[in-house]
Design a protein around this motif. Structure first.
Motif, short mmCIF file in Angstrom:
data_model
loop_
_atom_site.label_atom_id
_atom_site.label_comp_id
_atom_site.label_asym_id
_atom_site.label_seq_id
_atom_site.Cartn_x
_atom_site.Cartn_y
_atom_site.Cartn_z
N MET A 238 0.82 -1.21 0.00
CA MET A 238 0.00 0.00 0.00
C MET A 238 0.85 1.25 0.00
SD MET A 238 -3.43 -0.82 2.19
CE MET A 238 -2.63 -1.68 3.54
N MET A 239 2.02 1.19 0.65
CA MET A 239 2.95 2.32 0.59
C MET A 239 3.41 2.56 -0.85
SD MET A 239 5.24 1.46 3.95
CE MET A 239 4.44 1.01 5.49
N VAL A 240 3.74 1.46 -1.53
CA VAL A 240 4.15 1.57 -2.94
C VAL A 240 3.00 2.14 -3.77
CG1 VAL A 240 4.82 0.26 -4.99
CG2 VAL A 240 5.81 -0.32 -2.77
N PHE A 241 1.79 1.64 -3.51
CA PHE A 241 0.62 2.10 -4.27
C PHE A 241 0.42 3.61 -4.09
CE2 PHE A 241 -3.87 3.27 -4.27
CZ PHE A 241 -4.28 2.83 -5.51
N PHE A 242 0.43 4.09 -2.85
CA PHE A 242 0.17 5.51 -2.62
C PHE A 242 1.30 6.38 -3.18
CE2 PHE A 242 -2.72 4.18 1.00
CZ PHE A 242 -3.87 4.64 0.38
N ALA A 243 2.53 5.91 -3.10
CA ALA A 243 3.65 6.69 -3.65
C ALA A 243 3.51 6.83 -5.17
CB ALA A 243 4.97 6.01 -3.30
N GLU A 244 3.15 5.74 -5.85
CA GLU A 244 3.01 5.80 -7.31
C GLU A 244 1.73 6.54 -7.70
OE1 GLU A 244 5.52 1.77 -8.48
OE2 GLU A 244 3.37 1.85 -8.92
N LEU A 245 0.67 6.40 -6.90
CA LEU A 245 -0.56 7.15 -7.17
C LEU A 245 -0.28 8.65 -7.12
CD1 LEU A 245 -3.71 6.84 -7.55
CD2 LEU A 245 -3.87 7.25 -5.08
N ASP A 246 0.53 9.05 -6.15
CA ASP A 246 0.90 10.46 -6.01
C ASP A 246 1.65 10.95 -7.25
OD1 ASP A 246 0.95 12.73 -4.09
OD2 ASP A 246 3.11 12.52 -4.36
N GLN A 247 2.59 10.16 -7.73
CA GLN A 247 3.36 10.55 -8.92
C GLN A 247 2.46 10.70 -10.14
OE1 GLN A 247 6.47 7.28 -8.12
NE2 GLN A 247 7.62 8.80 -9.30
N LEU A 248 1.59 9.72 -10.35
CA LEU A 248 0.73 9.74 -11.54
C LEU A 248 -0.38 10.79 -11.44
CD1 LEU A 248 0.48 5.90 -12.13
CD2 LEU A 248 1.72 7.56 -13.52
N TYR A 249 -0.80 11.10 -10.23
CA TYR A 249 -1.81 12.15 -10.06
C TYR A 249 -1.24 13.50 -10.50
CZ TYR A 249 -5.00 15.37 -7.62
OH TYR A 249 -5.89 16.38 -7.30
N HIS A 250 0.01 13.76 -10.08
CA HIS A 250 0.63 15.04 -10.44
C HIS A 250 1.06 15.07 -11.91
CE1 HIS A 250 0.58 16.76 -6.45
NE2 HIS A 250 1.10 15.65 -5.94
N ASP A 251 1.40 13.92 -12.46
CA ASP A 251 1.81 13.87 -13.87
C ASP A 251 1.47 12.50 -14.45
OD1 ASP A 251 2.90 14.08 -16.37
OD2 ASP A 251 4.99 14.17 -15.69
N PRO A 252 0.31 12.39 -15.13
CA PRO A 252 -0.10 11.10 -15.70
C PRO A 252 0.88 10.55 -16.74
CG PRO A 252 -1.93 12.66 -15.69
CD PRO A 252 -0.69 13.43 -15.36
N GLU A 253 1.77 11.41 -17.25
CA GLU A 253 2.74 10.97 -18.25
C GLU A 253 4.01 10.39 -17.62
OE1 GLU A 253 1.94 10.99 -21.45
OE2 GLU A 253 0.00 11.83 -20.84
N THR A 254 4.08 10.38 -16.29
CA THR A 254 5.24 9.85 -15.61
C THR A 254 5.51 8.40 -16.05
OG1 THR A 254 4.86 11.22 -13.66
CG2 THR A 254 6.23 9.26 -13.36
N VAL A 255 6.76 8.12 -16.37
CA VAL A 255 7.15 6.76 -16.74
C VAL A 255 7.75 6.09 -15.51
CG1 VAL A 255 8.58 5.33 -18.24
CG2 VAL A 255 7.58 7.46 -19.12
N LEU A 256 7.00 5.18 -14.93
CA LEU A 256 7.46 4.47 -13.74
C LEU A 256 8.39 3.33 -14.13
CD1 LEU A 256 4.05 4.32 -11.84
CD2 LEU A 256 5.98 5.82 -11.33
N PRO A 257 9.29 2.93 -13.23
CA PRO A 257 10.21 1.82 -13.54
C PRO A 257 9.41 0.56 -13.88
CG PRO A 257 10.87 2.92 -11.52
CD PRO A 257 9.54 3.47 -11.88
N PRO A 258 9.88 -0.22 -14.85
CA PRO A 258 9.14 -1.43 -15.24
C PRO A 258 9.14 -2.49 -14.14
CG PRO A 258 11.28 -1.37 -16.30
CD PRO A 258 11.12 -0.05 -15.61
#
Length: 597
Positions: A271-291
Motif C-alpha cells: 500500500m505504501m508503494v501504491f500511494f507513492a506511485e498514485l501520487d506521482q501519476l496524479y501530479h503527472d499522468p505521463e510519468t514513466v514508472l520503472p518497469p
C-alpha cells in the motif's frame, strides 16, 4: 577489559570518558543532554579500526551496503549503526552468497560488534549466484495457490469462525482539494500496471489475475457520514473484482476521499508503494514508472524451501510449542463467539520526533531495535491487564525475499507472521532483551510460519480453532514517502480490521514522529478498558524516553481507578449507627420488589 570479564557483551560500553565531575542542570540534577553530547563526541573521536581478515572485510562491505554507510569499523555495533531484523535477515542471505554457510542470526544478537560477529563464522568459496526469478508470462493468468497468510484471511472471513464475517480490511479517509478525474486516471494506470489490483479468488481459495477489467470509477457519496458508514467496515467479495474501493463526498472544505483495500491482495508495504506511485501519476499522468518484470504469482510459485532447512525449522518450533506462553488473557466483557459482526475502533497518538529520537538512541545503546522496544512495551501493558507474567505476541513481518531486482515494486500480500513470547524480567530491559532474542531465533527458523505453529497448537490441544488474537505490526524501517497516503491530500481518519483479532497495535514513523495506532473490537471490552490500556502504553513510552531501563516498568493502576479506590476505601469521618448489614434489611423492608444485586 575489567568490564568484559564481568558483563555480557551488550552491557560493555564502546567508549569510556573520564570526567572530573558529572554535568548538572540548574536545579542540581544530572544533565542527561550534556552527557549524551559527551558520549557522541567520544564516539566521533574514537580511534578508527578498519576490518581485519577476510571474514571482517566481507561483513563490513555488506553492512556498509545495507546500512548505506561509506565505511564500517571492526568495533562498530550492528544495532548502534541502525540495524534491524529486516536488514539482519538480508545480511545473512548476502553472507551465504559470499560463501558463509554457518552465519546465524541469533549469534548476531549475542555478538553485535562486527569483529565479534565475524569471529563466529568462516568464509568459504563464494556460492554460485542465486538464480534470478524468471517471469512466467505464458501462464500469468492461470490460478495459483495463496500464501499461508492469504489462506488464513480467506478462511477466517467465514461467519462460522469466531470473530469471522469480516475480511482483513484497511480503510482510510483523505481530505483535500482533490481532482477526482485526475485521481481516476492515475488509479486506472496503476490497475493496468499492477497485476494484483486485478486479482480475484475462486471458491477453492485459489487466486487469479484477470487479463482485463472494466475502468474503475470513484463513486460519489452524499456526505462524509454516509461515506464512513458505507466503507469503514465493508466486506469485499473476494470472488468479484475489484478487491478495493474508492468513494468521495464533497463538503465545504473540499473533498473527502474514502479508500479501502482487502489485505488479501496487498500488504502494508504494498500500500505504501501504491500511494507513492498514485501520487506521482496524479501530479503527472505521463510519468514513466520503472518497469516491473515479475509478478506476485511468479514469486509465490518460486517459494520452495529447502527440505532440510524446512525440517530443521519444524523441529525447532515443535520443541518450542510446550514452552510457548499463552495468548494475552485480556479482561473481556463478552465471549468473542457471541459477537455476530465485529466492528473495530481506532485509538492513536503521535510522539514528537525529538522525544522518539531519544528512545531510538537509547535502544541502539542497549543493542535493541526500536521495534523491539515498542513491542516489549506493548507486552508489558498486555501482561498487566491480563494478569499474567508471560504471554505470546503475534508479530507481523514484511520480508520479501530478494529474488529479483523489481520485487520491491511488486504489489501483493507478502506478509508472514511470527509468534514470540514476552516474559518480564527483574528490570524492563531484561524483558525487552528476552523478547528480541526470541524474535531473532524465530526469524532464524522462519521457513515455518506462525500459521503452521497455530495449526499445530490446535492439533495438540484437540481444538477446532487456535488463535493468537493480539497482533503487533511495525512498519519501522520499511516506510517510504507514500507510507501514509499521497501528498495531494491529508489523511484524517482510518481503521483496519482482521478476522479472529481482538487488538492490533500498529507503529510507524510519519515526518519523524512516532505514530501509534490501536484497532480493536470495541464490543469485546467494558467501557474504559481500552482507553486505560492505551493511556498506560503512551505513559510507558514517555517513561522510556526518560531513561533508566534497568528498573521495572511503571505500569500500575490507572490514575482514575486509583482515585476511585482511595475514595471508596477512605475510613475517615463519623461512623454510621448500627451494623453494616442493617441498611440492607432496611431497603428490603421498604422496597421488597426491588432488585438487590
Amino acid at each position: 577489559s575489567f568490564l568484559s570479564d564481568r558483563l555480557p557483551g551488550y552491557a560493555v560500553p564502546p567508549t569510556i570518558t573520564a570526567l572530573d565531575r558529572l554535568p548538572l542542570t540548574a536545579n542540581g540534577k544530572i544533565d542527561r543532554s550534556a552527557l549524551t553530547a559527551l558520549v557522541s563526541e567520544a564516539a566521533e573521536s574514537a580511534v578508527q579500526e578498519p576490518p581485519e581478515g577476510p571474514a571482517e572485510t566481507v561483513l563490513a562491505k555488506i553492512w556498509a551496503d545495507l546500512l548505506e554507510l561509506p565505511a564500517v569499523q571492526r568495533t562498530d555495533s550492528f544495532f548502534a549503526l541502525g540495524g534491524d531484523s529486516l536488514l539482519a535477515t538480508r545480511m545473512i542471505a548476502r553472507l551465504r552468497a559470499e560463501g558463509v554457510a554457518d552465519a546465524r542470526l541469533s549469534l548476531l544478537f549475542e555478538t553485535p560488534v562486527l569483529a565479534d560477529f565475524a569471529a563466529t563464522f568462516t568464509v568459504g568459496e563464494a556460492a554460485a549466484p542465486a538464480p534470478v526469478l524468471v517471469p512466467d508470462v505464458e501462464h500469468r493468468h492461470d490460478p495459483f495457490p495463496p500464501t499461508e497468510v492469504q489462506r488464513a484471511y480467506w478462511l477466517g472471513r467465514a461467519e462460522h469462525f469466531t470473530l469471522g464475517g469480516v475480511g482483513c480490511h484497511f480503510y482510510t479517509e483523505f481530505d483535500g482539494d482533490i481532482d477526482l478525474d485526475r485521481l481516476e486516471t492515475a488509479w486506472n494506470l496503476l490497475i493496468e500496471r499492477h497485476e494484483m489490483l486485478r486479482a480475484v479468488f475462486d471458491q477453492d481459495g485459489l487466486q487469479r489475475i484477470l487479463p482485463e477489467v472494466p475502468r474503475f470509477a470513484v463513486a460519489a457519496v452524499d456526505s462524509v457520514e454516509q461515506l464512513r458508514e458505507q466503507m469503514s467496515h465493508q466486506v469485499l467479495d473476494v470472488s468479484s473484482w475489484p478487491l478495493f474501493d474508492a468513494r468521495a463526498a464533497r463538503h465545504d472544505g473540499g473533498v473527502r476521499l474514502g479508500v479501502s483495500f482487502d489485505n488479501i491482495i496487498v500488504d502494508a508495504l504494498s500500500m505504501m508503494v501504491f500511494f507513492a506511485e498514485l501520487d506521482q501519476l496524479y501530479h503527472d499522468p505521463e510519468t514513466v514508472l520503472p518497469p516491473i518484470e515479475v509478478s506476485f504469482r511468479d514469486y509465490v510459485l518460486a517459494q520452495e524451501p529447502d527440505p532440510v532447512v524446512f525440517e530443521t525449522a519444524k523441529e525447532y518450533w515443535a520443541a518450542r510449542l510446550p514452552e510457548l506462553p499463552p495468548a494475552p488473557r485480556l479482561p473481556l466483557r463478552v465471549d468473542p463467539a457471541m459477537v455476530d459482526r465485529p466492528r473495530f475502533a481506532r485509538r492513536e497518538f503521535r510522539m514528537p520526533a525529538g522525544r522518539w529520537r531519544t528512545i531510538t538512541d537509547l535502544a541502539r545503546r542497549h543493542e535493541l531495535t526500536p521495534a523491539t522496544v515498542l513491542a516489549a512495551a506493548f507486552g508489558e501493558v498486555l501482561g498487566r491487564w491480563s494478569g499474567q507474567e508471560a504471554l505470546t505476541l503475534n508479530l507481523t513481518l514484511f520480508d520479501r525475499r530478494e529474488v529479483h531486482p523489481d520485487i520491491h515494486r511488486v504489489l501483493g500480500d507478502f506478509t508472514s507472521l511470527l509468534l514470540a513470547g514476552y516474559r518480564p524480567g527483574t528490570g524492563w530491559l531484561d524483558g525487552a532483551r528476552g523478547l528480541q532474542e526470541e524474535v531473532w531465533r524465530g526469524l532464524e527458523h522462519g521457513e515455518v510460519s506462525a500459521v503452521w505453529v497455530m495449526r499445530e497448537l490446535a492439533r495438540r490441544s484437540d481444538s477446532i480453532e487456535m488463535t493468537m488474537p493480539v497482533v503487533f505490526t511495525s512498519t519501522l524501517g520499511v516506510a517510504g514517502d507514500g507510507a501514509f497516503g499521497p501528498s495531494f491530500a491529508e489523511q484524517v481518519w482510518g481503521v483496519s480490521q482482521t478476522p479472529q483479532v481482538w487488538l492490533d497495535s500498529q507503529v510507524g514513523e510519519v515526518e519523524g514522529d512516532l505514530l501509534v495506532r490501536w484497532d480493536a473490537v470495541e464490543e469485546l471490552f467494558a467501557p474504559g478498558v481500552l482507553d486505560a490500556m492505551f493511556a498506560a502504553y503512551e505513559g510507558l513510552l514517555e517513561w522510556l524516553a526518560e531513561g533508566d531501563w534497568s528498573v521495572a516498568a511503571p505500569v500500575g493502576l490507572p490514575a482514575g481507578q486509583a482515585r476511585v479506590r482511595e475514595r471508596v476505601n477512605g475510613t475517615s469521618g463519623p461512623l454510621p449507627e448500627g451494623v453494616l448489614h442493617g441498611r440492607f434489611f432496611e431497603w428490603a423492608r421498604r422496597e421488597p420488589d426491588r432488585v438487590a444485586l
